[in-house]
Design a protein around this motif. Structure first.
Motif, PDB file in Angstrom:
ATOM      1  N   SER A 163       0.857  -1.187   0.000  1.00  0.00           N
ATOM      2  CA  SER A 163       0.000   0.000   0.000  1.00  0.00           C
ATOM      3  C   SER A 163       0.896   1.240   0.000  1.00  0.00           C
ATOM      4  O   SER A 163       2.029   1.204   0.472  1.00  0.00           O
ATOM      5  CB  SER A 163      -0.923   0.019   1.216  1.00  0.00           C
ATOM      6  OG  SER A 163      -1.831  -1.049   1.203  1.00  0.00           O
ATOM      7  N   LYS A 216      -3.483   4.669  -1.093  1.00  0.00           N
ATOM      8  CA  LYS A 216      -3.722   3.732  -2.188  1.00  0.00           C
ATOM      9  C   LYS A 216      -3.521   2.340  -1.602  1.00  0.00           C
ATOM     10  O   LYS A 216      -2.392   1.899  -1.369  1.00  0.00           O
ATOM     11  CB  LYS A 216      -2.765   3.981  -3.352  1.00  0.00           C
ATOM     12  CG  LYS A 216      -3.092   3.154  -4.586  1.00  0.00           C
ATOM     13  CD  LYS A 216      -2.234   3.557  -5.779  1.00  0.00           C
ATOM     14  CE  LYS A 216      -2.644   2.770  -7.019  1.00  0.00           C
ATOM     15  NZ  LYS A 216      -1.818   3.151  -8.196  1.00  0.00           N
ATOM     16  N   VAL A 217      -4.618   1.646  -1.368  1.00  0.00           N
ATOM     17  CA  VAL A 217      -4.609   0.438  -0.553  1.00  0.00           C
ATOM     18  C   VAL A 217      -4.435  -0.815  -1.416  1.00  0.00           C
ATOM     19  O   VAL A 217      -5.177  -1.027  -2.377  1.00  0.00           O
ATOM     20  CB  VAL A 217      -5.919   0.331   0.256  1.00  0.00           C
ATOM     21  CG1 VAL A 217      -5.891  -0.906   1.138  1.00  0.00           C
ATOM     22  CG2 VAL A 217      -6.127   1.590   1.088  1.00  0.00           C
ATOM     23  N   ALA A 218      -3.463  -1.644  -1.070  1.00  0.00           N
ATOM     24  CA  ALA A 218      -3.278  -2.940  -1.723  1.00  0.00           C
ATOM     25  C   ALA A 218      -4.424  -3.862  -1.325  1.00  0.00           C
ATOM     26  O   ALA A 218      -4.813  -3.931  -0.159  1.00  0.00           O
ATOM     27  CB  ALA A 218      -1.940  -3.541  -1.316  1.00  0.00           C
ATOM     28  N   PHE A 235      -8.099  -2.538   5.956  1.00  0.00           N
ATOM     29  CA  PHE A 235      -7.241  -1.348   6.056  1.00  0.00           C
ATOM     30  C   PHE A 235      -8.090  -0.242   6.648  1.00  0.00           C
ATOM     31  O   PHE A 235      -9.093   0.172   6.065  1.00  0.00           O
ATOM     32  CB  PHE A 235      -6.753  -0.960   4.658  1.00  0.00           C
ATOM     33  CG  PHE A 235      -5.685   0.095   4.629  1.00  0.00           C
ATOM     34  CD1 PHE A 235      -4.355  -0.243   4.409  1.00  0.00           C
ATOM     35  CD2 PHE A 235      -6.004   1.436   4.800  1.00  0.00           C
ATOM     36  CE1 PHE A 235      -3.367   0.727   4.358  1.00  0.00           C
ATOM     37  CE2 PHE A 235      -5.033   2.411   4.756  1.00  0.00           C
ATOM     38  CZ  PHE A 235      -3.710   2.061   4.529  1.00  0.00           C
ATOM     39  N   GLY A 256      -9.437  -2.647  -0.851  1.00  0.00           N
ATOM     40  CA  GLY A 256      -8.531  -2.272  -1.928  1.00  0.00           C
ATOM     41  C   GLY A 256      -9.119  -1.080  -2.648  1.00  0.00           C
ATOM     42  O   GLY A 256     -10.075  -1.234  -3.410  1.00  0.00           O
ATOM     43  N   GLN A 280      -8.635   3.655  -3.232  1.00  0.00           N
ATOM     44  CA  GLN A 280      -7.807   4.853  -3.108  1.00  0.00           C
ATOM     45  C   GLN A 280      -8.689   5.983  -2.577  1.00  0.00           C
ATOM     46  O   GLN A 280      -9.736   6.281  -3.150  1.00  0.00           O
ATOM     47  CB  GLN A 280      -7.201   5.234  -4.466  1.00  0.00           C
ATOM     48  CG  GLN A 280      -6.186   6.367  -4.380  1.00  0.00           C
ATOM     49  CD  GLN A 280      -5.485   6.618  -5.705  1.00  0.00           C
ATOM     50  OE1 GLN A 280      -5.863   6.068  -6.727  1.00  0.00           O
ATOM     51  NE2 GLN A 280      -4.459   7.437  -5.696  1.00  0.00           N
TER      52      GLN A 280
END
Length: 343
Positions: free
Chosen positions: A145, A176-178, A185, A198, A200
């Motif tokens: 991320s 910006k999340v993986a 998250f 997942g 942004q």
């Protein structure tokens, strides 16, 4: 796997050795320690865990009633006493330190046998990242991320095998999340928790609330209703791509019907875009990017002036030039400061 365990054990032993050496280290030893840290992030992590464990468990058996050798004999045979550090005979302080490390090791192994894994989440040391006035910073997390901090911002980060938790303590950040459905998250401020898998999104923490803007995917926002008491959280709402909401300290959610999230994140190019923004907000934004000249309002009633426009965040003089054209405002320039007064 066996080889990796051996490597891990050797690394932990070396970190503990450094912990003892540094008590009376000279310049050469401190330089060697820094060089060792620079060899790998794992060295840094292992050393910090050694120090933290030592401090957390330092109160164990304060009266020295336990037999350390007996404790060590009861644990796994791959746990051995650390070798004596070379040099002069250790003073009483070092002997106490070695005793504490020995007890900490035994106690930690005993704890592992019965404490639920969740409890260890609270023993992890959070990491903090911050930016100064005018500074922006991009951080790639261990899960890939990416966090981009705007000026004058601070976050506290906790990552483990089941959680990805960030607290935005001040300012603004773009996340910006993986994608990882097994590890939610979350970003928490004083007024809201934002949960994503997942996606942004941008979060901006201000004294009067938190603004959440979604660029991609979807997030769930849960107001806290004041403070960080999660148990007091109100009903959550979902925000999708292109949507934006303001969460007030009392937990009220106000959606922005005219949201333009790309304008919201124009700060990445160091641009400030205002749409009917009150002058006090305009001043606040410029001051996040510039230590000098600092903009100051003096005697101008809040909400009396509103502005539209696009500005270079590093050019407060352009704003002063615009305000100088207002018939009811006076501009005074001092060393390192621009004062805006009511005529």
């Amino acid at each position: 796997m066996k080889l990796q365990n051996q490597i891990d054990n050797l690394l932990a032993q070396r970190a503990s050795e450094w912990h003892q050496i540094l008590e009376h280290a000279g310049e050469a030893e401190r330089a060697a320690f820094v060089a060792w840290l620079k060899q790998s992030p794992l060295h840094v992590q292992e050393y910090l865990e050694t120090v933290y464990t030592d401090r957390v468990l330092g109160h164990v058996d304060a009266e020295r009633a336990l037999d350390v050798d007996a404790l060590m004999a009861q644990v796994s045979p791959n746990v051995v006493p650390l070798p004596q550090v070379s040099g002069a005979a250790a003073p009483q302080r070092r002997r106490r330190k070695r005793w504490a490390i020995g007890v900490a090791t035994a106690a930690a192994l005993a704890l592992c046998a019965w404490l639920p894994p969740l409890i260890f989440k609270h023993f992890q040391t959070p990491r903090e990242y911050a930016t100064a006035l005018g500074e922006q910073r991009t951080i790639q997390l261990a899960d890939t991320s990416i966090v981009t901090l705007n000026a004058d911002s601070r976050i506290e980060l906790r990552l483990d095998e089941s959680h990805r938790d960030i607290k935005l303590k001040r300012g603004e950040a773009l996340f910006k999340v993986a994608h990882d459905p097994d590890r939610p998250f979350t970003v928490q401020t004083d007024t809201v928790i934002v949960r994503a898998v997942g996606t942004q999104f941008n979060v901006y923490e201000r004294p009067y609330g938190t603004r959440v803007s979604v660029l991609e995917g979807r997030v769930l926002i849960t107001p806290l209703g004041g403070g960080d008491n999660v148990s007091a959280a109100r009903a959550a709402e979902s925000l999708g791509a292109g949507q934006e909401a303001q969460v007030a300290p009392d937990g009220t959610i106000v959606r922005n019907a005219k949201a333009d999230v790309m304008k919201t994140v124009a700060w990445r190019e160091r641009r400030l875009i205002f749409d009917d923004a009150p002058l006090e907000d305009v001043i606040y934004e410029f001051n996040r990017y510039n230590q000098s000249p600092h903009l100051t309002l003096d005697g101008v009633p809040p909400g009396s002036h509103h502005y539209n426009g696009i500005f270079d965040a590093a050019d407060p003089d352009s704003l002063a030039e615009l305000l100088s054209r207002e018939p009811d405002l006076a501009i005074e320039r001092r060393y390192g400061e621009i004062v805006i007064r009511k005529r």
